[in-house]
Design an enzyme around this catalytic site. Sequence first.
Site, PDB file in Angstrom:
ATOM      1  N   HIS A  85       0.855  -1.189   0.000  1.00  0.00           N
ATOM      2  CA  HIS A  85       0.000   0.000   0.000  1.00  0.00           C
ATOM      3  C   HIS A  85       0.887   1.233   0.000  1.00  0.00           C
ATOM      4  O   HIS A  85       1.757   1.370   0.863  1.00  0.00           O
ATOM      5  CB  HIS A  85      -0.923  -0.005   1.222  1.00  0.00           C
ATOM      6  CG  HIS A  85      -2.065   0.966   1.113  1.00  0.00           C
ATOM      7  ND1 HIS A  85      -3.032   0.861   0.134  1.00  0.00           N
ATOM      8  CD2 HIS A  85      -2.386   2.067   1.833  1.00  0.00           C
ATOM      9  CE1 HIS A  85      -3.910   1.848   0.273  1.00  0.00           C
ATOM     10  NE2 HIS A  85      -3.538   2.598   1.291  1.00  0.00           N
TER      11      HIS A  85
ATOM     12  N   LYS B  96     -11.048   6.198  -3.532  1.00  0.00           N
ATOM     13  CA  LYS B  96     -10.206   7.296  -3.080  1.00  0.00           C
ATOM     14  C   LYS B  96      -8.808   7.079  -3.640  1.00  0.00           C
ATOM     15  O   LYS B  96      -8.243   5.993  -3.529  1.00  0.00           O
ATOM     16  CB  LYS B  96     -10.171   7.305  -1.552  1.00  0.00           C
ATOM     17  CG  LYS B  96      -9.099   8.192  -0.950  1.00  0.00           C
ATOM     18  CD  LYS B  96      -9.410   8.438   0.503  1.00  0.00           C
ATOM     19  CE  LYS B  96      -8.153   8.600   1.329  1.00  0.00           C
ATOM     20  NZ  LYS B  96      -8.480   8.925   2.720  1.00  0.00           N
TER      21      LYS B  96
ATOM     22  N   LYS C  98      -4.844   8.212  -3.730  1.00  0.00           N
ATOM     23  CA  LYS C  98      -3.770   8.929  -3.055  1.00  0.00           C
ATOM     24  C   LYS C  98      -3.002   9.736  -4.104  1.00  0.00           C
ATOM     25  O   LYS C  98      -2.684   9.224  -5.180  1.00  0.00           O
ATOM     26  CB  LYS C  98      -2.832   7.944  -2.363  1.00  0.00           C
ATOM     27  CG  LYS C  98      -3.455   7.274  -1.145  1.00  0.00           C
ATOM     28  CD  LYS C  98      -3.590   8.245  -0.002  1.00  0.00           C
ATOM     29  CE  LYS C  98      -4.044   7.536   1.289  1.00  0.00           C
ATOM     30  NZ  LYS C  98      -4.270   8.509   2.371  1.00  0.00           N
TER      31      LYS C  98
ATOM     32  N   ASP D 170      -6.922  12.224  -2.059  1.00  0.00           N
ATOM     33  CA  ASP D 170      -6.314  12.602  -0.780  1.00  0.00           C
ATOM     34  C   ASP D 170      -4.880  13.039  -1.044  1.00  0.00           C
ATOM     35  O   ASP D 170      -4.062  12.233  -1.499  1.00  0.00           O
ATOM     36  CB  ASP D 170      -6.346  11.405   0.186  1.00  0.00           C
ATOM     37  CG  ASP D 170      -5.899  11.781   1.594  1.00  0.00           C
ATOM     38  OD1 ASP D 170      -5.513  12.953   1.815  1.00  0.00           O
ATOM     39  OD2 ASP D 170      -5.940  10.889   2.479  1.00  0.00           O
TER      40      ASP D 170
ATOM     41  N   GLU E 280      -9.396  15.731  -0.318  1.00  0.00           N
ATOM     42  CA  GLU E 280      -9.056  15.591   1.100  1.00  0.00           C
ATOM     43  C   GLU E 280      -7.696  16.217   1.381  1.00  0.00           C
ATOM     44  O   GLU E 280      -6.706  15.920   0.705  1.00  0.00           O
ATOM     45  CB  GLU E 280      -9.049  14.099   1.455  1.00  0.00           C
ATOM     46  CG  GLU E 280      -8.706  13.823   2.909  1.00  0.00           C
ATOM     47  CD  GLU E 280      -8.880  12.339   3.266  1.00  0.00           C
ATOM     48  OE1 GLU E 280      -9.548  11.612   2.487  1.00  0.00           O
ATOM     49  OE2 GLU E 280      -8.349  11.923   4.289  1.00  0.00           O
TER      50      GLU E 280
ATOM     51  N   ASP F 133      -8.629  16.262   7.234  1.00  0.00           N
ATOM     52  CA  ASP F 133      -8.178  15.049   7.930  1.00  0.00           C
ATOM     53  C   ASP F 133      -7.017  15.400   8.868  1.00  0.00           C
ATOM     54  O   ASP F 133      -7.204  15.518  10.079  1.00  0.00           O
ATOM     55  CB  ASP F 133      -7.789  13.972   6.910  1.00  0.00           C
ATOM     56  CG  ASP F 133      -7.425  12.647   7.573  1.00  0.00           C
ATOM     57  OD1 ASP F 133      -7.674  12.502   8.785  1.00  0.00           O
ATOM     58  OD2 ASP F 133      -6.892  11.750   6.881  1.00  0.00           O
TER      59      ASP F 133
ATOM     60  N   LYS G 153     -11.621   9.920  12.791  1.00  0.00           N
ATOM     61  CA  LYS G 153     -10.854   8.698  13.066  1.00  0.00           C
ATOM     62  C   LYS G 153     -10.729   8.573  14.584  1.00  0.00           C
ATOM     63  O   LYS G 153     -10.168   9.463  15.224  1.00  0.00           O
ATOM     64  CB  LYS G 153      -9.458   8.764  12.441  1.00  0.00           C
ATOM     65  CG  LYS G 153      -9.453   8.805  10.920  1.00  0.00           C
ATOM     66  CD  LYS G 153      -8.054   8.962  10.360  1.00  0.00           C
ATOM     67  CE  LYS G 153      -8.080   9.052   8.840  1.00  0.00           C
ATOM     68  NZ  LYS G 153      -6.747   9.422   8.286  1.00  0.00           N
TER      69      LYS G 153
ATOM     70  N   GLU H 227     -14.183   4.799   4.874  1.00  0.00           N
ATOM     71  CA  GLU H 227     -13.092   4.099   4.170  1.00  0.00           C
ATOM     72  C   GLU H 227     -12.565   2.993   5.093  1.00  0.00           C
ATOM     73  O   GLU H 227     -11.366   2.785   5.195  1.00  0.00           O
ATOM     74  CB  GLU H 227     -11.989   5.079   3.773  1.00  0.00           C
ATOM     75  CG  GLU H 227     -11.459   5.882   4.941  1.00  0.00           C
ATOM     76  CD  GLU H 227     -10.323   6.827   4.580  1.00  0.00           C
ATOM     77  OE1 GLU H 227     -10.007   6.971   3.392  1.00  0.00           O
ATOM     78  OE2 GLU H 227      -9.748   7.408   5.510  1.00  0.00           O
TER      79      GLU H 227
HETATM   80 MG    MG Z   1      -6.436  11.268   4.783  1.00  0.00          MG
END
Ligand code: MG
Length: 378
Positions: A22, A166, A168, A203, A229, A254, A278, A332
């Site tokens: 990842h 989403k 990155k 994001d 994001e 975030d 979160k 997510e």
């Molecule tokens: Mg984030």
Amino acid sequence: MSDLLVDGVDTVLLDVPLVRPHRFARTGMDAQPVLLVQIRTAGGAVGLGEGVVPGGPWWGGESVETMKVVIDQYVAPLVLGRRVDDIAGISQAVNDVVNANLYAKAAVEVALHDAWARSLNVPVHTLLGGVSRTSVPVTWALGTEPAAVVIEEAMAKLDAGHRSFKLKMGAQEPPDDVRRVCAIAEKLAGVAGVAGVAGVRVDLNARWDRLTSLRYLPALAAAGVELVEQPVPAAEVEWLAEINRALPIPVMADESLRTPSDAFRLASLRAADVFSLKTTKSGGLRATAAIASIAAAAGIPCHGGTSIESPVGTAASLHLACAAPAVTWGSELFGPLLMREELLTTPLRYSGGDLHLPGGPGLGIELDPAAVAAFTRR
Ligand code: MG
């Protein structure tokens, strides 16, 4: 009543292998390190919590190794001998001795809730006031790989029911990154035209500055990206507000949102149209619920974010996402789907693109001892 006294706090480091590496903007991982926290009561209840960050200390400064030291040396002695239902009192005692370290505090705070709920034979969401929903949609996170690789992975996930992705960003120069994401957004929208609409979110993980954001983000909005994001660094809340005003699509906070006072400031400045919640980054369920309440009062919808938790932390985040009415922008909570091996005797249930709240007391999960032993770091 003495059944509720804490008589054990154990921590163990696990490394859980992933189905694929990842990637984040500047780092990546093949296995997710997890600090498993188990809090035992005199009555025999065992509460589970999880210390976890997305692949290392780059996000917020903590790592599973720092969490283990902080909990073993400073937090556990303050928890031992206290009642599991005295969470406000314990948090005060911990905050008097340990500044920051919200991920470590969250691991302990969730384990206290789980042990308390199991002692009462009720689910954790009952302690949070009950449920607004019993499942949440799950956005799938795609990596920073080239467009063709990402599109192939997205196709497979469309078949599994995911309707939101989403991406990155931040690993490439902005013009290249924008071209890559626009190609993906246009392709996914075209495919989804047949079987429904797949939303695409990006994001930036705080990697761009103000001018880069103002220059390049409008092109993403034009390509059909539905949400951006955290484009700019956590502290730059005024930049975030300016970008949020300039874009026709929502900006989600975030990294800028860790505490209830962050939430109040972001809401006051209208710096974000969506909040990413979160339990991990905010120090636990109570602070996250407070943030969700501030968001609700300000008319700001919330999203159930992840630190790529194992099923333990995912279950905690799921209870919160189901309990907080403001969590209307999905989640997510895909952490367990990214892990190659199961940690629970009964896996969390994903179906139709949703993650479903488990039944049973506490978090509603049971660890598989053999799996824990297999992944324990030596
Ligand atoms: Mg984030």
